[in-house]
Design an enzyme around this catalytic site. Structure first.
Site, short mmCIF file in Angstrom:
data_model
loop_
_atom_site.label_atom_id
_atom_site.label_comp_id
_atom_site.label_asym_id
_atom_site.label_seq_id
_atom_site.Cartn_x
_atom_site.Cartn_y
_atom_site.Cartn_z
N HIS A 132 0.80 -1.23 0.00
CA HIS A 132 0.00 0.00 0.00
C HIS A 132 0.83 1.28 0.00
O HIS A 132 0.53 2.24 0.74
CB HIS A 132 -0.95 0.00 1.20
N HIS A 205 -9.73 2.11 0.21
CA HIS A 205 -9.68 1.02 1.18
C HIS A 205 -10.80 1.12 2.23
O HIS A 205 -10.56 0.92 3.42
CB HIS A 205 -8.30 1.01 1.86
N GLU A 337 -11.58 -3.72 -2.89
CA GLU A 337 -10.61 -2.75 -3.42
C GLU A 337 -10.44 -3.00 -4.91
O GLU A 337 -9.76 -3.93 -5.32
CB GLU A 337 -9.27 -2.92 -2.70
C1 GLA Z 1 -5.30 -5.20 2.03
C2 GLA Z 1 -4.38 -6.33 2.04
C3 GLA Z 1 -4.50 -7.06 3.32
C4 GLA Z 1 -4.23 -6.15 4.49
C5 GLA Z 1 -5.16 -4.98 4.41
C6 GLA Z 1 -4.85 -3.98 5.48
O1 GLA Z 1 -6.57 -5.56 1.84
O2 GLA Z 1 -4.57 -7.21 0.96
O3 GLA Z 1 -3.60 -8.13 3.37
O4 GLA Z 1 -2.91 -5.70 4.43
O5 GLA Z 1 -5.08 -4.36 3.17
O6 GLA Z 1 -4.70 -4.58 6.73
#
Ligand code: GLA
Length: 372
Positions: A132, A205, A337
């Site tokens: 991210h 997110h 997402e």
């Molecule tokens: C995304 C990732 C997860 C986790 C979340 C935040 O969805 O794929 O593995 O890192 O973000 O916790």
């Protein structure tokens, strides 16, 4: 005292009270309040209201959706996304609640990738991988924000990510336009340009719980994902490179089923995978339908993107409480997402995430809420 003097005093008092409250009504359907400062920059909270009285709150800290309040089937209004009512909640680094993540949403293996012969090394912040956007991704930056329309509740956020930030090449200019329509759609439009070849994967997110109460898990929500394939991952959640059929596996959501139905058979505490959408081009198409029988709410997701990361909040463990004091336990909320596939910069067979100078990146995702 003369009437005119009294009148002037009243006006001055009104202006004073309004400024104490820090609230300004801006353009159509948007109000703005001061929400604190961080990094020496002012943070604001904007409230977008549509003709039906539905409200979405967005902060310029992380371009974050902090709240989405809508009525259920009994006309009782409640919040359907995880969020905090003060900036401090976000400064404590929750796992990306409602934020725009970037420059590269999801994982890049070992934080390394090449563009032609140039090798780039990113900050690793998820075991040995980059997640991210790194240690201080777009979710932790203060964006510029301005209401964008005289007729609709639209908020335009912009951010310039400098060449070398978190290891990524190129000065990247990115904008995110949020619009709350009178049809209860939250439309998110992403645009970006760069002055040097770079990689880019932008998403939002938000964590949804359509029941409006995080004491209920999302395991009884029913979900349809229009995808015959997904990208299997290794134990560090990096795709193996394979595009695998969902048929006969717990990953098959081609026909709506309860999220909890087969989740126990998925290792790692639940779903946290990228689905390869059936859509064949980059037009805006419906890809997901999520339903909750308790509230009667349905969330449809439309996107121009090729994939969606469906994450069932596996890492939520009760250590965070949201605004209403309720603890966020595992499976208290889920994310959808819309995105390019994880680790695409290292997988030549995945759709490219390369952005070159002179190109305009553009993508659209719509979350549409209704009562059915
Ligand atoms: C995304 C990732 C997860 C986790 C979340 C935040 O969805 O794929 O593995 O890192 O973000 O916790």
């Amino acid at each position: 005292m003369k009437k005119t003097t009294l009148f002037s005093i009243a006006i001055i008092a009104a202006i004073f009270l309004t400024s104490c409250n820090n609230q300004t009504t801006t353009k159509a359907g948007i109000t703005k309040v001061a929400w604190g400062t961080t990094d020496g920059k002012e943070v604001f909270l904007f409230t977008l209201t549509n003709a039906k009285g539905v409200q979405v709150k967005i902060s310029n800290y992380g371009a974050t959706v902090t709240s989405w309040v809508s009525p259920d089937i009994n006309n009782k209004a409640s919040g359907i996304v995880l969020g905090f009512d003060s900036l401090s909640g976000y400064l404590a680094k929750p796992p990306y609640f409602g934020a725009v993540v970037g420059r590269y949403g999801n994982r890049i293996a070992k934080g390394k990738f090449k563009i032609d012969t140039a090798q780039y090394t990113l900050a690793t912040n998820n075991g040995s991988n980059a997640l991210h956007g790194g240690l201080k991704g777009f979710d932790k930056q203060v964006w510029d924000a301005t209401p964008a329309s005289d007729s609709t509740a639209s908020l335009l956020l912009s951010y310039i990510s400098k060449d070398g930030e978190e290891g990524y090449p190129g000065n990247l200019k990115v904008t995110v336009l949020y619009t709350l329509t009178d049809d209860n759609e939250l439309k998110i439009e992403y645009n970006a340009t760069t002055d040097k070849a770079t990689v880019l994967n932008l998403t939002n997110h938000s964590y949804f719980n359509l029941t409006g109460d995080v004491n209920n898990t999302i395991l009884d929500h029913t979900l349809m994902i229009d995808a015959d394939n997904y990208t299997p991952v290794d134990t560090t959640l990096i795709p193996t490179g394979e595009i695998k059929s969902v048929k006969g596996t717990p990953f098959d959501f081609t026909k709506a089923k309860k999220i909890g139905q087969e989740i126990a058979a998925v290792s790692g505490g639940g779903y946290d995978h990228n689905w390869v959408l059936n859509k064949k081009d980059s037009s805006l198409q419906k890809i997901v339908e999520l339903k909750d029988a308790i509230s009667g709410r349905t969330l449809e997701v439309f996107t121009t993107q090729p994939g969606v990361q469906f994450y069932t909040g596996n890492f939520l463990d009760g250590t965070i409480s949201i605004s209403d004091g309720k603890k966020i336990n595992q499976h208290a909320a889920l994310c959808l997402e819309t995105q390019h596939f994880p680790d695409s910069p290292n997988e030549p067979k995945f759709p490219t995430t390369l952005l070159l100078p002179g190109q305009q990146f553009h993508s659209v995702t719509v979350y549409k809420l209704s009562l059915k």
